[in-house]
Design a protein around this motif. Structure first.
Motif, PDB file in Angstrom:
ATOM      1  N   UNK A 191     -25.830   0.187 103.600  1.00 16.32           N
ATOM      2  CA  UNK A 191     -25.497   1.582 103.329  1.00 16.32           C
ATOM      3  C   UNK A 191     -24.806   2.178 104.568  1.00 16.32           C
ATOM      4  N   UNK A 192     -24.039   3.258 104.456  1.00 12.58           N
ATOM      5  CA  UNK A 192     -23.947   4.092 103.263  1.00 12.58           C
ATOM      6  C   UNK A 192     -22.809   3.663 102.343  1.00 12.58           C
ATOM      7  N   UNK A 193     -22.885   4.133 101.098  1.00 18.20           N
ATOM      8  CA  UNK A 193     -21.961   3.690 100.062  1.00 18.20           C
ATOM      9  C   UNK A 193     -20.513   4.070 100.278  1.00 18.20           C
ATOM     10  N   UNK A 194     -20.262   5.152 101.053  1.00 19.26           N
ATOM     11  CA  UNK A 194     -18.872   5.567 101.306  1.00 19.26           C
ATOM     12  C   UNK A 194     -18.491   5.251 102.743  1.00 19.26           C
ATOM     13  N   UNK A 195     -19.303   4.395 103.401  1.00 21.09           N
ATOM     14  CA  UNK A 195     -19.055   4.006 104.796  1.00 21.09           C
ATOM     15  C   UNK A 195     -18.961   5.219 105.712  1.00 21.09           C
ATOM     16  N   UNK A 250     -18.164   5.943  93.642  1.00 23.09           N
ATOM     17  CA  UNK A 250     -17.320   7.111  93.896  1.00 23.09           C
ATOM     18  C   UNK A 250     -17.090   7.265  95.400  1.00 23.09           C
ATOM     19  N   UNK A 251     -15.834   7.292  95.843  1.00 16.71           N
ATOM     20  CA  UNK A 251     -15.512   7.477  97.266  1.00 16.71           C
ATOM     21  C   UNK A 251     -14.951   8.885  97.451  1.00 16.71           C
ATOM     22  N   UNK A 252     -15.749   9.746  98.081  1.00 19.67           N
ATOM     23  CA  UNK A 252     -15.360  11.157  98.198  1.00 19.67           C
ATOM     24  C   UNK A 252     -14.219  11.338  99.201  1.00 19.67           C
ATOM     25  N   UNK A 253     -13.494  12.437  98.989  1.00 11.95           N
ATOM     26  CA  UNK A 253     -12.365  12.790  99.855  1.00 11.95           C
ATOM     27  C   UNK A 253     -12.839  12.883 101.304  1.00 11.95           C
ATOM     28  N   UNK A 254     -12.052  12.313 102.217  1.00  9.41           N
ATOM     29  CA  UNK A 254     -12.361  12.451 103.642  1.00  9.41           C
ATOM     30  C   UNK A 254     -13.286  11.377 104.185  1.00  9.41           C
ATOM     31  N   UNK A 255     -13.795  10.469 103.334  1.00  7.19           N
ATOM     32  CA  UNK A 255     -14.691   9.420 103.827  1.00  7.19           C
ATOM     33  C   UNK A 255     -13.880   8.187 104.234  1.00  7.19           C
ATOM     34  N   UNK A 274      -7.739   3.552  99.814  1.00  5.61           N
ATOM     35  CA  UNK A 274      -6.376   4.091  99.709  1.00  5.61           C
ATOM     36  C   UNK A 274      -5.356   3.307 100.538  1.00  5.61           C
ATOM     37  N   UNK A 275      -5.797   2.268 101.255  1.00  6.44           N
ATOM     38  CA  UNK A 275      -4.855   1.400 101.971  1.00  6.44           C
ATOM     39  C   UNK A 275      -4.632   1.747 103.435  1.00  6.44           C
ATOM     40  N   UNK A 276      -5.547   2.510 104.049  1.00 11.08           N
ATOM     41  CA  UNK A 276      -5.381   2.859 105.476  1.00 11.08           C
ATOM     42  C   UNK A 276      -5.316   1.578 106.315  1.00 11.08           C
ATOM     43  N   UNK A 277      -4.333   1.470 107.249  1.00 15.32           N
ATOM     44  CA  UNK A 277      -4.210   0.249 108.059  1.00 15.32           C
ATOM     45  C   UNK A 277      -5.288   0.145 109.141  1.00 15.32           C
ATOM     46  N   UNK A 320     -11.447  -4.518  97.948  1.00 19.34           N
ATOM     47  CA  UNK A 320     -11.590  -4.459  96.489  1.00 19.34           C
ATOM     48  C   UNK A 320     -12.310  -3.164  96.123  1.00 19.34           C
ATOM     49  N   UNK A 321     -11.908  -2.579  94.996  1.00 13.77           N
ATOM     50  CA  UNK A 321     -12.531  -1.334  94.549  1.00 13.77           C
ATOM     51  C   UNK A 321     -13.120  -1.549  93.157  1.00 13.77           C
ATOM     52  N   UNK A 322     -14.453  -1.688  93.073  1.00 12.35           N
ATOM     53  CA  UNK A 322     -15.111  -1.873  91.764  1.00 12.35           C
ATOM     54  C   UNK A 322     -15.747  -0.559  91.319  1.00 12.35           C
ATOM     55  N   UNK A 323     -14.911   0.460  91.093  1.00 14.49           N
ATOM     56  CA  UNK A 323     -15.410   1.774  90.660  1.00 14.49           C
ATOM     57  C   UNK A 323     -16.205   1.690  89.356  1.00 14.49           C
ATOM     58  N   UNK A 324     -16.011   0.597  88.608  1.00 19.92           N
ATOM     59  CA  UNK A 324     -16.684   0.441  87.307  1.00 19.92           C
ATOM     60  C   UNK A 324     -18.196   0.328  87.454  1.00 19.92           C
ATOM     61  N   UNK A 325     -18.697   0.180  88.680  1.00 22.00           N
ATOM     62  CA  UNK A 325     -20.148   0.083  88.879  1.00 22.00           C
ATOM     63  C   UNK A 325     -20.812   1.447  89.047  1.00 22.00           C
TER      64      UNK A 325
END
Ligand SMILES: [Zn+2]
Length: 449
Positions: free
Chosen positions: A325-329, A354-359, A366-369, A385-390
Motif C-alpha cells: 500500500x498505498x493503492x495510489x502510490x 481508481x487513481x485520483x488526480x494529483x497522485x 498517464x505515462x510520466x517519464x 499496466x492499468x487494471x482499473x477493472x478490479x
C-alpha cells in the motif's frame, strides 16, 4: 423526516448526512474529506449541525465514510455508532491508523514550521480513535434498531466486507442510503442485495459516467507475471489495503494452485493489508470464499510485517510479486519498492483501482517519464499496466441493474458521492433508463421527506 446533506455532494469523499425526525437526530456516515487541499480543509470547518446527535450509523468502514468519527470524539460529541460487524472489525484497524497519520502530519508540520495552529495539532489522535471504537455497536444484518423516533436496518451491498445500505423508517416514510455499491460480478463479494422498498433514496455515483471494461483479471495477471518473471523482473502492485489487496491475493493463490504462474514468492508488504486480510478470513462466510480459500491464500502469501523485513525485501534481487500500500502510490511502503524497481525495464508495475488526480499513481498510469519520491526524481522504465477493472465500485450499469430490482420506484431520489459530471450523468441514467426523477443536491441543502 428531514434530510440535510453535509458532505459528499460535489465529490467522492466526506460522506455525512443528517436525518431528523421529531427530537431524534441521526447522522448517516461520518466521513473524512480526502484528496486535494481545498477538500481536506473542510475537515477543520466547524459543523454546528453535529453538536447534538443521538446516534451515528455507518454504511461501511472506508475512511471517506468513517474517518471523521474520531474528530467528533475530540470535539466531545459522544453517541453510539451502529454498523455491521464487518465494518466494526475493519474500523478497529482503520481508525487508529488514520489517527496515527494525523499525529504524524502534525509532528511534521511542527518540525518544518508550517501550521494553522501553533503548535500544530492533529485533527484527532489515537486516544480519540479508541473512544470512538468503544462506542461501536455492531448490528446483525436485517435486524432492526430503534433510535428515538426512527428505526434503522442494514442490508449488504457488496463493495467491501461489511458494506451495507442503511434503511431508515419513521413509521411513514422509508429513506434508504445506498452507501458505496459493489459490482454485480466479483470474485470476493456477493452482488448487492435488492432493495425491498424505498420512498426516498440517496444513491452514490462514483462511476456515474463510466463503465468498467470487461476483462479476465486472472488471465491478465497470469500474462503479466509470466512475461515479467520470464525476463528476470519483479511485479509491483500498489493496492488499497482493504478489499483490493484481498482480491489480488485470492487471484494469485488460485493461479499458483492451478500451476498457471511459476512458483515465485508473493509478498504482502503492508501491516494494514495484513490485518484486513485476517479480518476478511475471519468473516469469510459473508464473502464468496471458503475456509479452504483462506488456507490457500495463507499458503501462497508471505506476510511482511516488520520494518526490517520490509527493508530486506526492497534489496531482494530475485523475481517476486509484491503487493504493497498505498493503492495510489501516495505514501506507505510501496514507495520504497518503487525506488528500487521503477528504473529497471525488466520489472512491471500494475495499478488496480481508481487513481485520483494529483497522485503518483495517476502520473505513472498517464505515462510520466519520472516521478518524485521522498524529494528525489526516479525514472519510470518498468512496464506499466492499468487494471482499473478490479475496482470495488460498481459502474453505472451495475447500479442500474441493482436498482431495477427495487420493489417500487422511490418518489424522491438524490444522487451524491460523485464528481459533478459523474453525479449528473447518473441522474440522467436514472431518468432515461428507469424513469426515476432524481436530483443532485447541494452541500448543506435540506429537504423534507
Ligand atoms: Zn467505499
Amino acid at each position: 423526516m428531514r434530510l440535510t446533506f453535509l458532505g459528499a455532494t460535489d465529490t467522492v469523499t466526506g460522506s455525512r448526512y443528517l436525518v431528523e425526525s421529531g427530537n431524534t437526530r441521526l447522522l448517516v456516515d461520518c466521513g473524512m474529506y480526502q484528496g486535494v487541499k481545498v477538500l481536506r480543509e473542510r475537515n477543520w470547518k466547524k459543523m454546528p449541525e453535529l453538536e447534538r446527535l443521538d446516534a451515528v450509523v455507518l454504511t461501511h468502514a472506508h475512511l471517506d465514510h468513517s474517518g471523521y468519527l474520531p474528530r467528533l470524539a475530540r470535539l466531545g460529541i459522544d453517541c453510539p455508532v451502529y454498523c455491521s460487524s464487518g465494518t466494526a472489525a475493519l474500523c478497529a484497524v482503520l481508525l487508529p491508523d488514520a489517527a496515527y497519520l494525523q499525529e504524524e502530519d502534525a509532528r511534521y508540520a511542527n518540525k518544518h514550521g508550517f501550521s494553522r495552529h501553533s503548535p500544530a495539532e492533529p485533527l484527532y489522535d489515537r486516544e480519540d480513535a479508541q473512544r470512538v471504537l468503544a462506542n461501536l455497536q455492531p448490528l446483525a444484518l436485517h435486524s432492526t434498531q430503534r433510535i428515538g423516533d426512527l428505526t434503522i436496518q442494514l442490508s449488504p451491498v457488496g463493495h467491501i466486507l461489511g458494506a451495507c445500505a442503511v434503511h431508515i423508517d419513521d413509521g411513514n416514510t422509508r429513506l434508504v442510503f445506498s452507501g458505496d455499491v459493489g459490482r454485480q460480478q466479483d470474485e470476493l463479494m456477493y452482488p448487492p442485495e435488492p432493495l425491498p422498498r424505498a420512498d426516498a433514496l440517496v444513491v452514490e455515483s462514483t462511476y456515474g459516467d463510466r463503465l468498467h471494461e470487461p476483462c479476465d483479471v486472472s488471465a491478465l495477471l497470469e500474462e503479466i507475471i509470466l512475461m515479467t518473471t520470464g525476463r528476470g523482473g519483479s511485479v509491483l502492485i500498489p493496492a488499497f489495503a482493504v478489499g483490493r489487496a484481498q482480491l489480488l491475493l485470492l487471484h494469485l493463490a488460485r493461479l499458483k494452485q492451478a500451476g498457471r504462474i511459476p512458483s515465485v514468492p508473493v509478498f504482502l508488504n503492508s501491516p494494514m493489508a495484513i490485518s484486513a486480510t485476517e479480518i476478511y478470513q475471519r468473516f469469510h462466510r459473508e464473502l464468496r470464499i471458503s475456509s479452504a480459500d483462506c488456507a490457500l491464500i495463507d499458503k501462497a502469501t508471505r506476510y511482511v510485517r516488520s520494518v526490517e523485513e520490509s527493508i530486506a525485501l526492497t534489496q531482494n534481487p530475485y523475481p517476486s510479486v509484491i503487493i504493497s500500500a498505498s493503492g495510489m502510490a501516495s505514501g506507505g511502503r510501496v514507495l520504497h519498492h518503487m525506488k528500487s524497481l521503477l528504473g529497471d525495464t525488466r520489472n512491471s508495475m500494475v495499478f488496480v483501482g481508481y487513481q485520483a488526480v494529483g497522485t503518483r499513481g495517476q502520473a505513472i498510469v498517464g505515462g510520466a517519464p519520472q516521478v518524485k519520491i521522498h524529494g528525489q526524481y526516479y525514472p519510470v522504465r518498468a512496464q506499466v499496466h492499468d487494471l482499473g477493472a478490479l475496482s470495488a465500485h460498481g459502474d453505472y450499469e451495475d447500479i442500474l441493474t441493482w436498482l431495477e430490482k427495487t420493489g417500487q420506484p422511490p418518489q424522491q431520489v438524490f444522487v451524491t458521492h460523485g464528481e459533478r459530471q459523474a453525479a449528473d450523468a447518473m441522474r440522467v441514467q436514472l431518468r432515461d433508463r428507469l424513469g426515476w426523477s432524481a436530483r443532485v443536491p447541494e452541500l448543506r441543502e435540506r429537504v423534507d421527506l
